[in-house]
Scaffold this motif. Structure first.
Motif, PDB file in Angstrom:
ATOM      1  N   THR A  91      41.217  43.617  39.258  1.00 46.96           N
ATOM      2  CA  THR A  91      40.995  45.180  38.673  1.00 46.96           C
ATOM      3  C   THR A  91      42.211  45.776  39.119  1.00 46.96           C
ATOM      4  O   THR A  91      42.564  46.636  38.401  1.00 46.96           O
ATOM      5  CB  THR A  91      39.780  45.616  39.377  1.00 46.96           C
ATOM      6  N   ALA A  92      42.777  45.567  40.463  1.00 46.73           N
ATOM      7  CA  ALA A  92      43.864  46.323  40.821  1.00 46.73           C
ATOM      8  C   ALA A  92      44.984  46.187  39.793  1.00 46.73           C
ATOM      9  O   ALA A  92      45.829  46.968  39.489  1.00 46.73           O
ATOM     10  CB  ALA A  92      43.934  45.775  42.073  1.00 46.73           C
ATOM     11  N   LEU A  93      45.046  45.094  39.427  1.00 50.85           N
ATOM     12  CA  LEU A  93      46.263  44.384  38.573  1.00 50.85           C
ATOM     13  C   LEU A  93      46.078  45.157  37.160  1.00 50.85           C
ATOM     14  O   LEU A  93      46.909  45.740  36.333  1.00 50.85           O
ATOM     15  CB  LEU A  93      46.429  43.160  38.286  1.00 50.85           C
ATOM     16  N   GLU A  94      44.674  44.968  36.636  1.00 49.12           N
ATOM     17  CA  GLU A  94      44.492  45.427  35.286  1.00 49.12           C
ATOM     18  C   GLU A  94      44.596  47.206  35.170  1.00 49.12           C
ATOM     19  O   GLU A  94      45.190  47.613  34.340  1.00 49.12           O
ATOM     20  CB  GLU A  94      43.191  45.257  34.974  1.00 49.12           C
ATOM     21  N   ARG A  95      44.182  47.628  36.393  1.00 49.53           N
ATOM     22  CA  ARG A  95      44.543  49.326  36.393  1.00 49.53           C
ATOM     23  C   ARG A  95      45.962  49.861  36.680  1.00 49.53           C
ATOM     24  O   ARG A  95      46.090  50.760  36.377  1.00 49.53           O
ATOM     25  CB  ARG A  95      43.347  49.940  37.407  1.00 49.53           C
ATOM     26  N   GLY A  96      46.686  48.719  37.114  1.00 46.85           N
ATOM     27  CA  GLY A  96      48.103  49.116  37.428  1.00 46.85           C
ATOM     28  C   GLY A  96      48.323  49.837  38.820  1.00 46.85           C
ATOM     29  O   GLY A  96      49.339  50.808  39.239  1.00 46.85           O
ATOM     30  N   ASP A  97      47.082  49.632  39.691  1.00 45.75           N
ATOM     31  CA  ASP A  97      47.028  50.274  41.108  1.00 45.75           C
ATOM     32  C   ASP A  97      48.273  49.566  41.741  1.00 45.75           C
ATOM     33  O   ASP A  97      48.699  50.143  42.662  1.00 45.75           O
ATOM     34  CB  ASP A  97      45.831  49.868  41.751  1.00 45.75           C
ATOM     35  N   VAL A  98      48.871  48.309  41.740  1.00 45.94           N
ATOM     36  CA  VAL A  98      49.824  47.604  42.304  1.00 45.94           C
ATOM     37  C   VAL A  98      50.726  47.077  41.380  1.00 45.94           C
ATOM     38  O   VAL A  98      50.192  46.548  40.111  1.00 45.94           O
ATOM     39  CB  VAL A  98      49.175  46.496  43.324  1.00 45.94           C
ATOM     40  N   ASP A  99      51.854  46.588  41.776  1.00 41.61           N
ATOM     41  CA  ASP A  99      52.774  45.925  40.925  1.00 41.61           C
ATOM     42  C   ASP A  99      52.577  44.528  40.929  1.00 41.61           C
ATOM     43  O   ASP A  99      52.923  43.816  39.981  1.00 41.61           O
ATOM     44  CB  ASP A  99      54.210  46.371  41.271  1.00 41.61           C
ATOM     45  N   PHE A 100      52.468  43.958  42.213  1.00 46.31           N
ATOM     46  CA  PHE A 100      51.997  42.667  41.949  1.00 46.31           C
ATOM     47  C   PHE A 100      51.126  42.638  43.421  1.00 46.31           C
ATOM     48  O   PHE A 100      51.274  43.231  44.434  1.00 46.31           O
ATOM     49  CB  PHE A 100      53.178  41.636  42.090  1.00 46.31           C
ATOM     50  N   ILE A 101      50.543  41.194  43.459  1.00 46.55           N
ATOM     51  CA  ILE A 101      49.697  40.986  44.566  1.00 46.55           C
ATOM     52  C   ILE A 101      50.115  39.549  45.336  1.00 46.55           C
ATOM     53  O   ILE A 101      50.328  38.764  44.427  1.00 46.55           O
ATOM     54  CB  ILE A 101      48.204  40.736  44.037  1.00 46.55           C
ATOM     55  N   ALA A 102      50.095  39.789  46.514  1.00 45.72           N
ATOM     56  CA  ALA A 102      50.567  38.526  47.391  1.00 45.72           C
ATOM     57  C   ALA A 102      49.356  38.603  48.391  1.00 45.72           C
ATOM     58  O   ALA A 102      49.885  39.341  49.510  1.00 45.72           O
ATOM     59  CB  ALA A 102      51.834  38.409  48.181  1.00 45.72           C
ATOM     60  N   ALA A 103      48.377  38.070  48.371  1.00 42.90           N
ATOM     61  CA  ALA A 103      47.439  38.137  49.118  1.00 42.90           C
ATOM     62  C   ALA A 103      46.307  36.715  49.337  1.00 42.90           C
ATOM     63  O   ALA A 103      45.339  36.788  48.910  1.00 42.90           O
ATOM     64  CB  ALA A 103      46.475  39.016  48.870  1.00 42.90           C
ATOM     65  N   THR A 104      47.016  35.675  49.602  1.00 47.23           N
ATOM     66  CA  THR A 104      46.263  34.371  49.544  1.00 47.23           C
ATOM     67  C   THR A 104      45.532  34.301  48.392  1.00 47.23           C
ATOM     68  O   THR A 104      44.132  33.859  48.274  1.00 47.23           O
ATOM     69  CB  THR A 104      45.361  34.143  50.855  1.00 47.23           C
ATOM     70  N   TYR A 105      46.261  34.388  47.272  1.00 46.79           N
ATOM     71  CA  TYR A 105      45.642  34.460  45.768  1.00 46.79           C
ATOM     72  C   TYR A 105      45.568  33.073  45.257  1.00 46.79           C
ATOM     73  O   TYR A 105      46.795  32.653  44.686  1.00 46.79           O
ATOM     74  CB  TYR A 105      46.159  35.430  45.047  1.00 46.79           C
ATOM     75  N   SER A 106      44.704  32.277  45.286  1.00 48.08           N
ATOM     76  CA  SER A 106      44.747  31.030  44.793  1.00 48.08           C
ATOM     77  C   SER A 106      44.771  31.012  43.174  1.00 48.08           C
ATOM     78  O   SER A 106      43.971  31.722  42.702  1.00 48.08           O
ATOM     79  CB  SER A 106      43.491  30.247  45.219  1.00 48.08           C
TER      80      SER A 106
END
Length: 276
Positions: A91-106
């Protein structure tokens, strides 16, 4: 007089318009140029993504994200780290809340339907954290036991689906809540990736209380999540990750963040090489 007022008003509108345009040029996403970047991380994972009491951010994911951002043209002062819990990442990526995510994202097929991934940048394995005076020889031993994990993670469902369908699964908001339950005896095991568990077990207040079971229940390929369809961003991040491995900054980040936990990491994965 009226004409003079109208002209003054028009001039004021023009000045405001130009000011707004200038201000708009200094905000938002983009590659450097004085702009800012917002990166999603975890706040409660020692060794990976942790917000310390003094407001600083530490961990392997933080080091990787900072390195990547620098390669994209952003200084450390240009970065805003935003807490992104497991259940909120897509959801955070879809909404544009963040530019990218590095969060133990398998990286997995289900998530790839919603977001794009750069990487992988770390190969972890699902394991169990248990009390130091107990043992779990195999996943099946969790049948009938109270198992804790985080809502939105793949780990809990892996156990339920593949190893211990009769485990009593409890899903909570953060791993810290699971850890509290493990310490009090409310749950028998915390399951997630060995990298995350090693970070918790290495904390001063928990040393000697918990241990890794040593089971490689699955392969977890950590990727950097990007908004679906943003191939240009994926390509730039992949280039940054390749450079990080080549110049040994990746090895340093592993040693800095996992060394105290005696974590036996896998070698740096190749970009696009997903280990099943």
């Amino acid at each position: 007089m009226k004409l003079h007022k109208a002209s003054a008003a028009a001039a004021a509108v023009l000045v405001l318009s130009l000011t707004a345009t200038a201000c708009g040029g200094d905000s938002g996403s983009g590659d450097g140029g004085g702009k800012k970047i917002t990166i999603g991380i975890k706040y409660d994972q020692p060794g990976l993504g942790l917000k310390t009491p003094d407001g600083k951010f530490t961990g392997f994911d933080v080091d990787v994200a900072t390195y990547v951002a620098k390669e994209l043209g952003y200084d450390a002062k240009d970065i805003t780290f935003k807490e992104t819990k497991s259940a909120d990442r897509e959801t955070a990526l879809e909404r544009g809340d963040v530019d990218f995510i590095a969060a133990t994202y398998s990286i997995n097929d289900e998530r790839k339907q919603k977001v794009d991934f750069a990487g992988p940048y770390l190969l972890a394995h699902q394991d169990l954290l248990i009390r130091s005076d107990e043992n779990v020889a195999k996943g099946e031993d969790l049948n009938g036991k109270k198992l804790c994990s985080v809502t939105g993670s793949t780990s809990a469902q892996n156990v339920k689906n593949d190893f211990a369908p009769k485990a009593q699964l409890q899903q909570v908001g953060t791993y810290s809540e699971c850890l509290a339950g493990l310490q009090s005896g409310a749950v028998d095991a915390l399951t997630t990736d060995d990298s995350i568990l090693a970070g918790f077990a290495a904390q001063d207040q928990y040393k000697g209380k918990f241990k890794l079971a040593g089971l490689k229940l699955s392969n977890e390929n950590y990727g950097i999540g990007v908004k679906k369809g943003d191939k240009a961003m994926v390509d730039k991040i992949n280039a940054a990750l390749e450079k990080m491995v080549k110049d040994k900054a990746w090895d340093k980040a592993v040693a800095d963040n996992f060394g105290p936990a005696n974590y036996k990491n896998e070698p740096a994965p190749k970009i696009g090489n997903i280990v099943k």
